[in-house]
Design an enzyme around this catalytic site. Structure first.
Site, PDB file in Angstrom:
ATOM      1  N   CYS A 141     -18.768 -13.109 -37.236  1.00 52.18           N
ATOM      2  CA  CYS A 141     -17.845 -12.154 -37.378  1.00 52.18           C
ATOM      3  C   CYS A 141     -17.128 -12.495 -35.956  1.00 52.18           C
ATOM      4  O   CYS A 141     -15.947 -11.878 -35.701  1.00 52.18           O
ATOM      5  CB  CYS A 141     -18.240 -10.971 -37.414  1.00 52.18           C
ATOM      6  SG  CYS A 141     -19.044 -10.516 -35.710  1.00 52.18           S
ATOM      7  N   CYS A 201     -26.065  -8.231 -34.630  1.00 53.18           N
ATOM      8  CA  CYS A 201     -24.690  -8.052 -34.252  1.00 53.18           C
ATOM      9  C   CYS A 201     -24.303  -6.652 -34.688  1.00 53.18           C
ATOM     10  O   CYS A 201     -24.553  -6.178 -35.904  1.00 53.18           O
ATOM     11  CB  CYS A 201     -23.759  -9.197 -34.844  1.00 53.18           C
ATOM     12  SG  CYS A 201     -22.201  -8.923 -34.375  1.00 53.18           S
ATOM     13  N   CYS A 207     -27.879 -14.204 -21.790  1.00 51.53           N
ATOM     14  CA  CYS A 207     -27.467 -13.110 -21.458  1.00 51.53           C
ATOM     15  C   CYS A 207     -26.547 -12.117 -22.101  1.00 51.53           C
ATOM     16  O   CYS A 207     -25.520 -12.552 -22.252  1.00 51.53           O
ATOM     17  CB  CYS A 207     -27.158 -13.200 -19.921  1.00 51.53           C
ATOM     18  SG  CYS A 207     -26.694 -12.043 -18.881  1.00 51.53           S
TER      19      CYS A 207
END
Length: 124
Positions: A92, A41, A112
């Site tokens: 988060c 991330c 996706c």
């Protein structure tokens, strides 16, 4: 949360990860990127996907057949007159993209994901 991310993210990353936007198809740096490693991330660095699950789907965004167990939250998305499942980082709450049931077997799943929501890290 917004102020913290505005100093940490680019404008496009902020638009996607915080505001739930979508990058243009075929524009992201990880769409046709297949190096070994993990995808984190961009906001909190949590590992989300392994390169072993990445595949070319032709959809214009990076596609993965599996996520790291426990790394993703799933939310029903009824925007744009569709019913989809949005995926967010469970650490988060950053918007990552959507998951569909038209991926390769055995999972049959296609995550996706927006390239700007990811950061690739080579395997140690």
């Amino acid at each position: 949360m917004d102020k913290k991310w505005q100093t940490h993210l680019t404008a496009e990353q902020f638009q996607v990860c915080v505001n739930g936007g979508t990058e243009y198809p075929f524009s992201g740096k990880y769409n046709m990127f297949f190096e070994d490693g993990v995808y984190r991330c961009v906001c909190c660095q949590q590992v989300l996907f392994d390169s072993d699950s990445k595949f070319e789907s032709g959809c214009g965004w990076p596609a993965f057949s599996n996520a790291v167990k426990g790394a993703i939250n799933y939310i029903q998305d009824t925007s744009h007159n569709m019913i989809r499942t949005e995926v967010r980082c469970n650490q988060c709450d950053a918007h990552l993209g959507h998951v569909f049931d038209d991926g390769p077997q055995p999972s049959g799943t296609r995550y996706c994901i927006n390239s700007v929501a990811l950061e690739h890290k080579k395997r140690d």
